[in-house]
Design an enzyme around this catalytic site. Structure first.
Site, PDB file in Angstrom:
ATOM      1  N   HIS A 197      34.514  74.457  56.264  1.00 55.52           N
ATOM      2  CA  HIS A 197      35.369  74.240  55.086  1.00 55.52           C
ATOM      3  C   HIS A 197      36.186  72.945  55.227  1.00 55.52           C
ATOM      4  O   HIS A 197      37.416  72.962  55.172  1.00 55.52           O
ATOM      5  CB  HIS A 197      36.303  75.449  54.862  1.00 55.52           C
ATOM      6  CG  HIS A 197      36.806  75.552  53.439  1.00 55.52           C
ATOM      7  ND1 HIS A 197      36.983  76.738  52.782  1.00 55.52           N
ATOM      8  CD2 HIS A 197      37.169  74.613  52.540  1.00 55.52           C
ATOM      9  CE1 HIS A 197      37.436  76.527  51.557  1.00 55.52           C
ATOM     10  NE2 HIS A 197      37.555  75.229  51.391  1.00 55.52           N
ATOM     11  N   ARG A 229      32.517  77.119  46.891  1.00 51.59           N
ATOM     12  CA  ARG A 229      33.053  78.418  47.296  1.00 51.59           C
ATOM     13  C   ARG A 229      31.897  79.285  47.793  1.00 51.59           C
ATOM     14  O   ARG A 229      30.836  79.341  47.162  1.00 51.59           O
ATOM     15  CB  ARG A 229      33.747  79.117  46.124  1.00 51.59           C
ATOM     16  CG  ARG A 229      35.122  78.553  45.789  1.00 51.59           C
ATOM     17  CD  ARG A 229      36.132  78.825  46.889  1.00 51.59           C
ATOM     18  NE  ARG A 229      37.477  78.358  46.587  1.00 51.59           N
ATOM     19  CZ  ARG A 229      37.998  77.203  46.998  1.00 51.59           C
ATOM     20  NH1 ARG A 229      37.274  76.374  47.728  1.00 51.59           N
ATOM     21  NH2 ARG A 229      39.241  76.867  46.691  1.00 51.59           N
TER      22      ARG A 229
HETATM   23  C1  GLV Z   1      39.651  73.740  49.014  1.00 54.42           C
HETATM   24  O1  GLV Z   1      38.832  74.574  49.169  1.00 54.42           O
HETATM   25  C2  GLV Z   1      40.344  73.493  47.786  1.00 54.42           C
HETATM   26  O2  GLV Z   1      40.325  74.319  46.864  1.00 54.42           O
HETATM   27  O3  GLV Z   1      40.968  72.406  47.713  1.00 54.42           O
END
Ligand code: GLV
Length: 310
Positions: A273, A225
């Site tokens: 991401h 994160r």
């Molecule tokens: C992605 O960031 C997740 O939490 O799967």
């Protein structure tokens, strides 16, 4: 039974098709659905839902997360109190994370980032062969994903340590537990892999002080994160060479602004991401299994701990 899919970013269609294969009796709806009586909804399946949506359904049996993290749910101030929140644990999601982490640990361990720069300068130079068993990798956060990464890295022969707030046991991995053990863990870690959830206890955990505790030239890999890192402190540490390289998949604000200095920083790799994307077939199977458990009166797995924040 009725389920509402609510996401500001994901396409419901593949989820609908796959969930109905496992649960033909499921009434799959997509938020917003003006004709829907909120009191008839049993489940919400969510990824970054609009704030306040979950609280509209008064008779939920469970809130099902489409991602491993549940911070996108817990950040909603209108979240109903007593409804269980079910996290996403799926072997394909775990495998994706292990692949990302192993790839980038090997990449920085074997100096491929430096060879890329040498190539750009048309410079033929051998930097020497690093010894894997002497490369100290540290995994911060030993949940399902972090433990799998630590295990895989230990299997490759790295000297792996793990840090977590709670005691865990992973064969071949040296453990550091609690805030008092954090400086010692950081001081021995040349390649740091973040695998923590974003919670009140972890936001900003990698600040200037923590970065300065890592050995000179350490690498930071963050597929967890963005909020874990104080971005301006990381930029400062890269500037002074106290941090040698950073691989960043997640950011305080996503999408990362085109003006952000990370994009063309010579010592930063940016990925959008994608470290591990939820795969519809296997994740839908996990969701269907949990819905069946709940319908049989059993406890779904794994439940998020609201107070801990993950
Ligand atoms: C992605 O960031 C997740 O939490 O799967």
């Amino acid at each position: 039974m009725r389920l509402v899919f609510a996401s500001t970013t994901k396409d419901p269609q593949p989820w609908q098709a796959e969930l109905l294969r496992h649960l033909p009796e499921l009434d799959f709806r997509v938020w917003p659905d003006p004709g829907l009586d909120p009191a008839t909804v049993d489940y919400v399946l969510v990824w970054k839902p609009e704030l306040g949506v979950i609280g509209r359904f008064p008779r939920l049996k469970a809130i099902l997360s489409l991602g491993a993290g549940v911070d996108h749910i817990l950040s909603d101030p209108g979240l109903p109190d007593a409804v269980p929140i079910v996290r996403m644990v799926d072997p394909a999601l775990t495998r994706g994370m292990v692949e990302y982490v192993v790839h980038w640990v090997l990449h920085v361990h074997r100096d491929f980032h430096l060879y890329r720069d040498l190539q750009a300068r048309r410079q033929w130079e051998q930097l020497g062969a690093p010894e894997t068993s002497e490369a100290r990798v540290g995994v911060m956060g030993l949940g399902v994903l972090g433990s799998a990464c630590a295990k895989a890295l230990a299997g490759l022969g790295f000297d792996v340590a793990g840090w977590d707030l709670a005691a865990k046991e992973i064969p071949g991995v040296r453990l550091y537990v609690g805030n008092e053990a954090l400086p010692e863990f950081l001081a021995r870690t040349q390649i740091l892999v973040l695998q923590l959830p974003a919670t009140a206890a972890t936001r900003g955990i990698l600040d200037a002080r923590a970065l300065a505790t890592l050995p000179e030239g350490a690498a930071v890999i963050n597929p967890a994160r963005g909020e874990l890192i104080v971005e301006k402190d990381l930029l400062g540490a890269l500037e002074t060479h106290s941090i040698g390289y950073a691989v960043l998949d997640v950011f305080a604000t996503e999408p990362l602004s085109p003006r952000h200095p990370f994009w063309n920083h010579p010592k930063v790799t940016v990925t959008p991401h994608i470290a591990s994307l939820t795969m519809v077939p296997s994740a839908a199977q996990a969701i269907a299994a949990n819905i069946r458990r709940i319908e049989r009166g059993e406890t779904p797995f794994p439940l998020a701990h609201r107070e801990a924040g993950f």
